[in-house]
Each structure stands twice: as structure tokens, then as C-alpha cells.
Design a protein around this motif. Sequence first.
Motif, PDB file in Angstrom:
ATOM      1  N   ARG A 234       0.916  -1.241  -0.045  1.00 39.34           N
ATOM      2  CA  ARG A 234      -0.050   0.085   0.068  1.00 39.34           C
ATOM      3  C   ARG A 234       0.725   1.210   0.097  1.00 39.34           C
ATOM      4  NH1 ARG A 234      -2.843  -2.880   4.110  1.00 39.34           N
ATOM      5  NH2 ARG A 234      -2.062  -1.417   5.611  1.00 39.34           N
TER       6      ARG A 234
ATOM      7  N   ARG B 226       0.791   6.705   8.204  1.00 38.18           N
ATOM      8  CA  ARG B 226      -0.774   6.515   7.920  1.00 38.18           C
ATOM      9  C   ARG B 226      -1.312   5.185   7.328  1.00 38.18           C
ATOM     10  NH1 ARG B 226       0.157  12.092   6.069  1.00 38.18           N
ATOM     11  NH2 ARG B 226       0.056  11.374   4.052  1.00 38.18           N
ATOM     12  N   VAL B 227      -0.088   4.647   6.673  1.00 41.11           N
ATOM     13  CA  VAL B 227      -0.595   3.452   6.138  1.00 41.11           C
ATOM     14  C   VAL B 227      -0.449   2.372   7.008  1.00 41.11           C
ATOM     15  CG1 VAL B 227       0.172   1.601   4.483  1.00 41.11           C
ATOM     16  CG2 VAL B 227       0.569   3.901   3.887  1.00 41.11           C
TER      17      VAL B 227
ATOM     18  N   ASP C 193      -1.330   2.772  10.234  1.00 37.56           N
ATOM     19  CA  ASP C 193      -2.530   3.231  11.168  1.00 37.56           C
ATOM     20  C   ASP C 193      -3.879   2.824  10.410  1.00 37.56           C
ATOM     21  OD1 ASP C 193      -0.781   4.012  13.059  1.00 37.56           O
ATOM     22  OD2 ASP C 193      -1.128   6.401  12.385  1.00 37.56           O
ATOM     23  N   GLU C 194      -3.872   2.645   8.890  1.00 42.95           N
ATOM     24  CA  GLU C 194      -5.177   2.365   8.457  1.00 42.95           C
ATOM     25  C   GLU C 194      -5.246   0.712   8.326  1.00 42.95           C
ATOM     26  OE1 GLU C 194      -4.391   3.985   4.637  1.00 42.95           O
ATOM     27  OE2 GLU C 194      -4.869   6.010   5.248  1.00 42.95           O
TER      28      GLU C 194
END
Length: 467
Positions: free
Chosen positions: A418, A462-463, A465-466
Motif C-alpha cells: 500500500r 498513516r498506512v 494506522d489504516e
Amino acid sequence: MDFHVTLAGRGDLGTRIYRELRDAILDGRLRSGERLPPTRELAKRLSVSRNTVAVAYDRLTADGFLSGRVGSGTYVSAELPAGRTRHAPAGSALRPREVWRTLPPLEPAGADPEYDFRVGIPDARLFPIQTWRRLLSAELRGTGFAQYGDPAGHAGLRAAIARHVGVSRSVRADADDVLVTQGAQQALDLLCRVLLEPGDRVAMEEPGYRMARLLFRSHGAEIVGIPVDSEGLRVSALPARTRLVYVTPSHQFPLGTPMSLARRTALLGWAERAGALVIEDDYDSEFRFSDRPLEPLQSLDRAGCVAYVGSFSKTLLPVLRLGFLIAPRSLRGALLHARQLADWHGDHHAQAALARFLDEGLFARHIRKATREYAARHEHITTLLHEEFAELLTPVPSAAGLHLCALSEVDVEPVAARANRGGVGVQTLAGLCGEPAPSGLALGYGAVAPEKIAAGLAVLKRVFDEG
């Protein structure tokens, strides 16, 4: 243009010429907008009548393959006729050796990511390109174009390399011991050619350098992975009948830990007893940020069982394809034969330019400047990992090189996939080394601009955490 047309095959001459030109257009050998020879010229070249060629041109024009321009000539059409496709290559019963069918497919070269944390790529902006152009231009104005070169490499460069590694790394060698190669990978290939028989056992660090593993497999070797710990390769785990051991003792790839002196001594003792060759890949030891480097295996070797491999791909530019090999003298003659049979020699003028780059102190100056820059990036990334990724990644301590590793208790493969889609170029340890490998990421800091490090790691966070 000078285009070859064969008149072999069935049909009248005009049909054969038509077929040859049509196939060349469909195959892409004749590209859109290219000008064809005048009918008179092609007819003379083929020893046929001009009318025969004109008939073929007229058919191709009617079919939409060619277009005429008054007063200019005949050209391949800008667009192929509707429904036309390029010919696929003919099938064949020929097959490569089975090992080549088992290797993973080559990864296509894509665009550089916005945040480039890929491993092993130096910062081209740090390379003194104007100085290099000056040195290379001076060599190109000289002589040496009309003869084949020495398979061992440019004499001046071999002497310069021997002096450089003798001073900077305490490697014991003179110019005759140095073989200049097209990077470290060719050095490994040459050693395999002169030493390995199909089925011979090769021991490698696990995790370890994937490209070396694939190369050894391509030579028919049996690969045995040897675990590494905080002191490096576990010598006690080396199996009997091992012919070759590949190690990265100065900066273990990919984890970054150096091999302790006790392990180095143990490995040399084992190699002498086993009659095995140890390949010491010193791939990026020039960039050291703290601590005095330990002695190379080559400088500790007294039995002639170490081959020292170095490369300028990471210290200068990968595109230069310049490296070197310092092998036991018992292998020198065979290695020179293997080099001559493989590709004879490298680029004489680039090698001569590098010799001057080394002798004039320009390389040492470049290394000092680059090391300061890479040390700052290394520290910046390490700090951010401790501050922002404390629950996700654990940095592996390292003090050299162009990358650092961070281990994880979660599966990082989907995270890396991702992140790459989001413009953050990262690599997993499994992707670099193959299985088995611990879960974790390798973060290079050679290619990423300093001002982009924080933003790139923020995207990576962020990746994570997603989920």
C-alpha cells in the motif's frame, strides 16, 4: 535508410518485397514516419526492375502501410491500418536449463517514487559530475581506442584500487592482485565460474543478499542458509562439504550488524580446515558514521581462502558498473581466463578516469562529503522511527551503509504494498532476501531527498494506522 530485404520464399518478386516490408512494419523494425529508399535505389540494391519495387510500394500504400509525400518520398504511415497488430514471435521447442525457469521473473523498472526509501541507491546529486566529465573527456581525447584491453582492467586503476583499499581498509594487495569488474555481481559470477561445479554447496547468511543467492542457484549450487545473530554469521552452523561461503561482515545485508572479531577468526579457521573459499562482500563499508571498522577478513587471512569484493556502484553511481575483485593468487589465472571469455574487458576510458579520481584524492573527498550527508539522514530516520513508530517498528542498530532495517511483529507485506502505491518506495526484508526472513522493512536513505524524509515517513505511518 539501409534496409535489408530477402527475396527467398514463395511468390513473385513483387509479392516477396511487399511481404518483407509489411512484416518489418508490423514487427516494429520499420517505425512510423521512417522514410523508405526510393524505388530506383531499392531496385538497384535488389537487382530487380524498378517497376517490381513500385508495385510493392503501391500495394503497401493501398493497404495503409505507406504514404507518399510529393517531392519528399515514401514513408511508413503514422498509424497502422485498423485491425492490424504486430506479429508475435514464432514459437520454439528450445528451452533454457531448468534452473532459469525456476528463478523469479524480473521486476520491471518503474518510475521513481515520490518518497524513495529503496535500498542501495546513492544520491546522484552528491556525485561531482562536472569533475567526472572533465576526467572522462581527457581520457576520451587520448589513445587506446583501437585495441582490446587487459581482462584484469586498466593498470593504473588496479594500482589505485590496491593503494586505496590498503590505506582505507588494510587490505593486503598489490596491483597484480586486483581484477577490475563490471560491479560486484560480475565478481561473484567469475568466482562461481572458476570454482563451482553443479551441486556444490554454498553457504549464505540468512537473511542475506537475494541477488547473490539467485546467482549461485543459476550455477547449479545447493544453497544453505546460515542464521545470523548480533555477532554475525553463526560459524558453528556451517555444514560439511561446503565449497563456498558468502558473507557481508562489515555491514551485514540487510540487517546492518557487523561480524565480531571472534566470528571472523572462527570463520577463517573453519575455511582453512574445510578447504573452502570465503567471499567477503564489502559493499558499502566506506560510509561509516561511528566506530572504527573491524579488520576485513582478507587482511586477517593467512591461508589464502578469502576473496574480497568491492564496488563503486554505491559510492559513485550504479550506472558506471565499476567494481573489483581481490582473490587468492591460486585463482588468478583462471579468473583472468573467465573474464576474457565472458566479456574480455570493461570500459578502458571510464577505468582510466576512475584511476585519476582516486589518485587525485577526489574519491576520498567525495566519500567524506557523502558520509556526512548520509549520517544526518540515518540519524533523522532513526529518530523518527523511535518517536513515531515505537509500537510498530524496532530499528536494528547500525553504523554504516545506505540503509537501516526495522523489525516488526506484524505482517509488513501488505503495508509495503500500500505504501508503494501511495508513492513511498519501501522494501520488505522478505522482498530483499527471499524466504525465510524476519518481518520488517529496509529503509534506504541514499535516494530520498533530506527534506522529504519526514513527509515520506508520515505517509508510511498513516498506512500502518489504516491497518
